[in-house]
Write an enzyme that holds these catalytic residues in place. Sequence first.
Site, mmCIF file in Angstrom:
data_model
loop_
_atom_site.group_PDB
_atom_site.id
_atom_site.type_symbol
_atom_site.label_atom_id
_atom_site.label_comp_id
_atom_site.label_asym_id
_atom_site.label_seq_id
_atom_site.Cartn_x
_atom_site.Cartn_y
_atom_site.Cartn_z
ATOM 1 N N LYS A 74 0.828 -1.221 0.000
ATOM 2 C CA LYS A 74 0.000 0.000 0.000
ATOM 3 C C LYS A 74 0.857 1.264 0.000
ATOM 4 O O LYS A 74 0.720 2.148 0.853
ATOM 5 C CB LYS A 74 -0.975 0.033 1.177
ATOM 6 C CG LYS A 74 -2.003 -1.096 1.139
ATOM 7 C CD LYS A 74 -3.100 -0.865 2.162
ATOM 8 C CE LYS A 74 -4.079 -2.014 2.238
ATOM 9 N NZ LYS A 74 -3.510 -3.241 2.857
HETATM 10 O O1 S5P Z 1 -9.496 -2.513 2.421
HETATM 11 C C1 S5P Z 1 -8.692 -3.386 2.674
HETATM 12 C C2 S5P Z 1 -7.555 -3.616 1.897
HETATM 13 C C3 S5P Z 1 -6.719 -4.666 2.203
HETATM 14 S S1 S5P Z 1 -5.452 -5.036 1.119
HETATM 15 N N1 S5P Z 1 -8.919 -4.232 3.731
HETATM 16 C C4 S5P Z 1 -8.089 -5.235 4.037
HETATM 17 O O2 S5P Z 1 -8.378 -5.965 4.990
HETATM 18 N N2 S5P Z 1 -6.943 -5.441 3.318
HETATM 19 C C5 S5P Z 1 -5.963 -6.488 3.671
HETATM 20 O O3 S5P Z 1 -6.588 -7.751 3.567
HETATM 21 C C6 S5P Z 1 -5.468 -6.396 5.112
HETATM 22 O O4 S5P Z 1 -4.284 -5.621 5.188
HETATM 23 C C7 S5P Z 1 -5.203 -7.831 5.478
HETATM 24 O O5 S5P Z 1 -3.915 -8.186 5.060
HETATM 25 C C8 S5P Z 1 -6.201 -8.612 4.642
HETATM 26 C C9 S5P Z 1 -7.449 -9.010 5.375
HETATM 27 O O6 S5P Z 1 -7.160 -9.907 6.411
HETATM 28 P P1 S5P Z 1 -8.287 -10.624 7.284
HETATM 29 O O7 S5P Z 1 -7.526 -11.366 8.315
HETATM 30 O O8 S5P Z 1 -9.148 -9.547 7.871
HETATM 31 O O9 S5P Z 1 -9.026 -11.524 6.349
#
Ligand code: S5P
Length: 452
Positions: free
Chosen positions: A297
């Site tokens: 990012k």
């Molecule tokens: O808007 C966003 C963008 C990203 S890239 N929301 C997110 O959650 N992410 C990424 O996706 C976040 O940095 C993490 O690595 C992943 C989601 O992880 P989870 O454990 O919540 O599924």
Amino acid sequence: METKKEFFLECYKLGIIKFGRFTLKSGIESPFYVDLRPLASDPKILKKLANYLLDMLPLDNFDLICGVPYAALPMATAMSLESYLPLIIKRKEAKQYGTKKMLEGIFTKGQNCLLVEDVITSGTSLLETIPEIENEGISVSDIVVVLDRQQGGKEILESKGFRVHTLFTISEVCEMLKEEGHLTDDEVERINDFLSGNVVRFEEEKRLSYEEKLEICDHTVAQKLLQIALEKKSNLIVSADVTTTKELLELAEKVGPHIVALKTHIDILLDFDADQTILPLKDLAQKYNFLIMEDRKFADIGNTQELQFAYGTYKISNWADLVTAQVIAGYESLDCFRNVGVVAIIGMSSHGNLTDQNYRDEATKIALSHPNVFGGVSQNKIPNELLLFTPGVNLAHTGDGKGQQYNTPEHAFTKLESDFIIVGRGIYKADDAEQSALTYKIAGWNAYEASL
Ligand code: S5P
């Protein structure tokens, strides 16, 4: 002399009629939408309109003129100025204090008032307004309307003894727009269908399949991801948010066969080492045919991002196939990402984020126009030319207590027409990460197929 058609086309340019698919107050879907309020913002047009309306009328019959609030108020005012017919103003609600009058201005009982309305549809609002005027002892015999939507209102009022004068009807307007090439035969047919009382069916725009996306997304990384998706029947990206190289490699080994890409946050590793971390990870990527997506990012000016991309501890440019980048620093900030694919952060999943519609629209313009960008991360639909990556996917939870908001794979594919889902904790925190990856892979693929 200007013709009525020429006058209408001038009005049309102000955006008073839109064609497409609109849900009306009644819940009915309409193939057009009319809003004549913009006419009041062009004084020349408003003045001409007033004269066109006056020309249709037996003016000697009227003592007063009144517009139905609000859209017809400026029209009635302009007609009053052109004809010297005295204007009275009808309130929407009675005053709460003082006189509690519904009509304002100077009038006496027994006078006849010309009523002005912008658009007539079913006639309901006129049928409500007329008694309120008549209650004040004023009679109404004639109503003048700019546009008749031809949905029965004129006939109802005429059946009650009112004379209804209309300047334009919707069919007449469609005919003029068709002649000028603003409407196709199909559109006119659909409008006529709607006007004859039928429920119109709009063709649903279909989401594109991976095969169709292969035709239009030409970035090499987009092509690779799409090919892997088709080969593996997977649209799953696992987010490997673990803090040691051992965990990272173990996870990659388990989920590798089921994913199109492994997403890393390389800077959270406690023991990063190019040889110990990246080389074996690259081997696994090759062995199981997945890409490596570094979720960095980037969010700085081009020069700084260039340094962050190629230098420092991680030397991301040496190993990542694709990276995420904010577009907040503008188009040129993305020039430095050569030899990788960029996925732009268009909208975020967390509660209270600042990526509102306006931001997303501007971010999308940059993403669409920059040759390094082939996709976007978002919780909303994005144009077909970009691949959509949706994080915030979890089958068991709706949030994480830290602002993250989760949806299901069905939501991602059906509502957002997503291309890839990104799952982190739903997989790497599961007791059996491999089994969980398989569950998400199957759920994602089924949801994708169902959305086609
Ligand atoms: O808007 C966003 C963008 C990203 S890239 N929301 C997110 O959650 N992410 C990424 O996706 C976040 O940095 C993490 O690595 C992943 C989601 O992880 P989870 O454990 O919540 O599924």
